[in-house]
Write an enzyme that holds these catalytic residues in place. Structure first.
Site, PDB file in Angstrom:
ATOM      1  N   HIS A  41       9.282  13.111   2.516  1.00  0.00           N
ATOM      2  CA  HIS A  41       9.635  14.451   2.161  1.00  0.00           C
ATOM      3  C   HIS A  41       8.680  15.347   2.552  1.00  0.00           C
ATOM      4  O   HIS A  41       7.567  15.138   2.947  1.00  0.00           O
ATOM      5  CB  HIS A  41       9.791  14.581   0.807  1.00  0.00           C
ATOM      6  CG  HIS A  41       8.831  13.841  -0.068  1.00  0.00           C
ATOM      7  ND1 HIS A  41       8.919  12.587  -0.513  1.00  0.00           N
ATOM      8  CD2 HIS A  41       7.616  14.204  -0.303  1.00  0.00           C
ATOM      9  CE1 HIS A  41       7.800  12.248  -1.188  1.00  0.00           C
ATOM     10  NE2 HIS A  41       7.052  13.128  -0.996  1.00  0.00           N
ATOM     11  N   ASP A  69       3.490   6.559   3.390  1.00  0.00           N
ATOM     12  CA  ASP A  69       3.801   6.799   1.804  1.00  0.00           C
ATOM     13  C   ASP A  69       5.196   6.586   1.599  1.00  0.00           C
ATOM     14  O   ASP A  69       6.092   7.274   2.568  1.00  0.00           O
ATOM     15  CB  ASP A  69       3.496   8.193   1.549  1.00  0.00           C
ATOM     16  CG  ASP A  69       3.559   8.526   0.090  1.00  0.00           C
ATOM     17  OD1 ASP A  69       3.039   7.840  -0.870  1.00  0.00           O
ATOM     18  OD2 ASP A  69       4.446   9.319  -0.059  1.00  0.00           O
ATOM     19  N   GLU A 103       3.259   1.488   2.546  1.00  0.00           N
ATOM     20  CA  GLU A 103       3.212   1.418   1.102  1.00  0.00           C
ATOM     21  C   GLU A 103       4.497   0.955   0.530  1.00  0.00           C
ATOM     22  O   GLU A 103       5.460   2.076   0.625  1.00  0.00           O
ATOM     23  CB  GLU A 103       2.815   2.843   0.603  1.00  0.00           C
ATOM     24  CG  GLU A 103       2.559   3.152  -1.100  1.00  0.00           C
ATOM     25  CD  GLU A 103       3.232   4.052  -1.718  1.00  0.00           C
ATOM     26  OE1 GLU A 103       3.196   4.256  -2.895  1.00  0.00           O
ATOM     27  OE2 GLU A 103       4.295   4.795  -1.225  1.00  0.00           O
ATOM     28  N   ARG A 142      -2.003   9.805 -15.399  1.00  0.00           N
ATOM     29  CA  ARG A 142      -2.797   9.114 -14.077  1.00  0.00           C
ATOM     30  C   ARG A 142      -4.150   9.872 -14.020  1.00  0.00           C
ATOM     31  O   ARG A 142      -4.958   9.202 -13.253  1.00  0.00           O
ATOM     32  CB  ARG A 142      -1.831   9.322 -12.814  1.00  0.00           C
ATOM     33  CG  ARG A 142      -0.699   8.616 -12.836  1.00  0.00           C
ATOM     34  CD  ARG A 142       0.166   8.492 -11.564  1.00  0.00           C
ATOM     35  NE  ARG A 142       0.915  10.047 -11.404  1.00  0.00           N
ATOM     36  CZ  ARG A 142       1.560  10.453 -10.517  1.00  0.00           C
ATOM     37  NH1 ARG A 142       1.829   9.567  -9.529  1.00  0.00           N
ATOM     38  NH2 ARG A 142       2.166  11.680 -10.314  1.00  0.00           N
ATOM     39  N   HIS A 180      -5.115   5.329  -7.126  1.00  0.00           N
ATOM     40  CA  HIS A 180      -4.841   6.277  -7.814  1.00  0.00           C
ATOM     41  C   HIS A 180      -3.783   6.434  -8.611  1.00  0.00           C
ATOM     42  O   HIS A 180      -3.597   7.307  -9.547  1.00  0.00           O
ATOM     43  CB  HIS A 180      -4.780   7.358  -6.559  1.00  0.00           C
ATOM     44  CG  HIS A 180      -3.268   7.225  -5.863  1.00  0.00           C
ATOM     45  ND1 HIS A 180      -3.015   6.182  -5.158  1.00  0.00           N
ATOM     46  CD2 HIS A 180      -2.239   7.973  -5.957  1.00  0.00           C
ATOM     47  CE1 HIS A 180      -1.973   6.277  -4.727  1.00  0.00           C
ATOM     48  NE2 HIS A 180      -1.200   7.268  -5.171  1.00  0.00           N
ATOM     49  N   ASP A 181      -2.870   5.443  -8.654  1.00  0.00           N
ATOM     50  CA  ASP A 181      -1.500   5.535  -9.298  1.00  0.00           C
ATOM     51  C   ASP A 181      -1.567   4.546 -10.472  1.00  0.00           C
ATOM     52  O   ASP A 181      -2.499   3.928 -10.846  1.00  0.00           O
ATOM     53  CB  ASP A 181      -0.570   4.760  -8.170  1.00  0.00           C
ATOM     54  CG  ASP A 181       0.721   5.643  -8.242  1.00  0.00           C
ATOM     55  OD1 ASP A 181       1.098   6.494  -9.360  1.00  0.00           O
ATOM     56  OD2 ASP A 181       1.641   5.654  -7.379  1.00  0.00           O
TER      57      ASP A 181
END
Length: 618
Positions: free
Chosen positions: A163, A263, A305, A497, A372-373
């Site tokens: 996106h 991603d 990913e 997060r 990071h997630d």
């Protein structure tokens, strides 16, 4: 396509290797649109011409050693540029620290231009050719990658391909009603077709961003937004989208980026009456992208990913003959590790590792404890059901334990995307806080703190024992704790997060050489483990790897063997001292102490581990 590419031996040789397959796949995907394919090939030649001589030399060096990224001396680190140092230039000024950590693979979280407050942490890109102004410029990126290459560090960047931001030029022109740009997304005059999609397409964030479509008032139409309303899904059935996005990818490679993290790659192809996940066309696109890179920049890698169950993940490697991604995230093992930390039962983790170890050795996973997630509990509940474990109740237990709600739990985390009606939630927190270090220090309980530090080091030893590329989350090397200040920031307070996305504490990093501190104990222990790993051939990527029965469900056992050297690794997840009831022949020694240590009925303290090595002869 211009014929002057034939004058370049390297480019023409590489293109000829892939040309027929690329043409066939492209024609199948885009209904024989050879005009678009010719544009695609011309774009590859243009990207190659722009590639710097030093990068072309690096390409040749890496293609001569195609396993360059799989060595046991490879160690990764994942970081946010702004939270680690502020800007790309300041990251450059801290490369000495990064190298001191033993890092040879540096993953910078999204740095491309994105709107503040509407970017999902940088994953809504408004310009794929510009760095966020507060982080620097594309020239700063090039300077950083050049400096990294001089130090033997490769650089990874995220490529957000599913996106764009609603602020991207394509989206702005689509809002203005331009049909060409609307065709690069999924626009509909009313909700009829979107409602049909909704019947089969799962929701990614049902609580915070329900549905897969949003109303665009400027265009007076409905647009597909799988993740958040400000992230507009790209329509890869339009060859212009694929051509231009591949050009954006190659542009990053030409700025010295060595690893492209694709991603959300499973989502990039959409079909009505399907889940819009993992469709066959996705693999066609990734295969073409792999061939494009091997033509223009063969020293660059694709990292997929794919945050899904193993059966959905492995196909993104492609086949040995027709490879797709060079590396994939090992998300299921990561989640299984934290399940094991909470349950003190290694059976699920052993089952998961058995599946990974059974895969072809050329399949390379990127392994990590934290990133990071959040941590999602996509575990094998069919396997767990044989022990009387039900999915909803078990997820609640895991979250209760790891947030410290369970009586006696030392872990400190927070929930993310909690959906009580579904009996589901994800988890946030740093490795150190989830291991109990935060609670121990806060309570002034030295015994709890010491156990948490021991657990933290043990989990990293497990990370280094797995096959693949281990990646540290920046701050974990010094045991960075949760950062609760995000609750006071209007831009982050709704996203837990940021609990584990705190700014890097440089004052604490200064303590890394003082082994009387938490920072020093963890930093020095991890450096020792990294050095041992790089110096023992049993850790070679080509080693035989297996799990072994310790006859104790609290202790995980892993074996590795390569060229006459055998490693037995034992990890005690219990809150009690335990014995691994193994009986291995050979003269073993402890890799940590250097002392002889028979691999027979091995006692392991609570939260500790053992690496035992023996030369068995050929």
């Amino acid at each position: 396509m211009s014929t002057d590419w034939r004058s370049d031996p390297a480019f023409s040789r590489r293109l000829n290797v892939h040309y027929d397959e690329m043409k066939w796949l492209y024609a199948e995907l885009y209904h024989g649109d050879m005009h678009a394919f010719d544009y695609f090939c011309a774009m590859l030649w243009d990207a190659y011409k722009k590639r710097a001589p030093e990068l072309k030399a690096l390409d040749e060096q890496r293609t001569a050693s195609p396993d360059w990224y799989r060595g046991s001396d490879m160690l990764g680190m994942l970081m946010y540029t702004d939270r680690f140092a502020g800007t790309l230039q300041k990251v450059r000024s801290h490369l000495d620290y990064i190298r001191e950590c033993g890092v040879s693979y540096l993953h910078l979280m999204p740095i491309m231009d994105s709107p503040e407050g509407r970017s999902d942490g940088g994953y809504a890109v408004s310009d794929f050719r510009s760095v966020r102004p507060d982080l620097g410029s594309m020239e700063d990126l090039s300077q950083l990658t050049r400096d990294c290459h001089k130090l033997g560090i490769c650089v990874c960047l995220d490529f957000v391909m599913n996106h764009t931001s609603e602020d991207h030029e394509w989206a702005r022109r689509a809002k203005e009603g331009d049909p060409d740009y609307q065709s690069r997304y999924f626009f509909y005059d009313n909700w009829d077709i979107p409602n049909i999609y909704e019947q089969t397409v799962p929701q990614v964030f049902p609580e915070t961003a329900p549905g897969n479509f949003s109303w665009c008032p400027e265009a007076g139409k409905v647009v597909m937004t799988t993740f958040y309303p400000y992230q507009w899904d790209l329509n890869y059935s339009n060859p212009t989208v694929f051509n231009d996005m591949t050009a954006n990818l190659l542009n990053l490679c030409n700025h010295g980026v060595d690893v492209i993290r694709l991603d959300a790659v499973p989502y990039i192809w959409k079909e009505l009456h399907t889940s819009c996940r993992n469709l066959p066309q996705v693999h066609t696109l990734v295969r073409i992208m792999r061939m494009a890179c091997e033509t223009v920049c063969p020293g660059a890698l694709l990292l997929g990913e794919v945050v899904m169950e193993p059966s959905k993940v492995v196909p993104y490697f492609g086949t040995v003959e027709k490879p797709e991604c060079h590396m994939l995230y090992n998300v299921t093992t990561m989640a299984s590790i934290w399940h094991t930390a909470a349950t003190r039962d290694v059976r699920l983790l052993r089952e998961q590792l058995n599946r990974v170890f059974a895969l072809p050795r050329q399949y390379t996973f990127l392994n990590y404890l934290r990133c990071h997630d959040d941590i999602g509990w996509g575990l094998d509940y069919d396997f767990l059901s044989q022990f009387g474990i039900s999915e909803v109740a078990h997820k609640k237990y895991l979250n209760d334990y790891l947030t410290g709600q369970w009586p006696g739990s030392p872990a400190r985390g927070e929930l993310y995307n909690n959906a009580p009606q579904l009996g589901d939630a994800r988890l946030c927190g740093t490795t150190a806080s989830l291991c109990g270090i935060e609670a121990g220090e806060y309570e002034g309980d030295s015994q709890k703190t010491e156990h948490g530090i021991r657990m933290d080091i043990m989990l990293h030893a497990l990370l280094f024992t797995q096959s693949g590329l281990p990646v540290l989350y920046s701050g974990d090397e010094i045991g960075q704790l949760n950062d609760y200040s995000y609750h006071q920031d209007p831009l982050t307070q709704d996203d837990s997060r940021y609990l584990h996305r705190g700014r890097f504490p440089w004052d604490q990093a200064d303590l890394r050489r003082d082994q009387s501190t938490r920072q020093g104990m963890i930093f020095q222990a991890l450096r020792r483990l990294e050095q041992i790993r790089s110096g023992q051939r049993a850790f070679c990527f080509d080693a035989d790897v297996w799990t072994l029965d310790t006859y104790n469900d609290r202790i995980l056992g892993i074996g590795r063997y390569y060229q006459g050297q055998k490693l037995i690794a034992l990890f005690n997840f219990s809150d009690q001292d335990e014995i691994a009831w193994i009986n291995e022949e050979g003269d073993f020694r402890d890799l940590i102490t250097g002392e002889p240590r028979p691999a027979k009925a091995v006692g392991i303290p609570s939260g500790d581990f053992a690496w035992l090595i023996a030369d068995m002869g050929e």
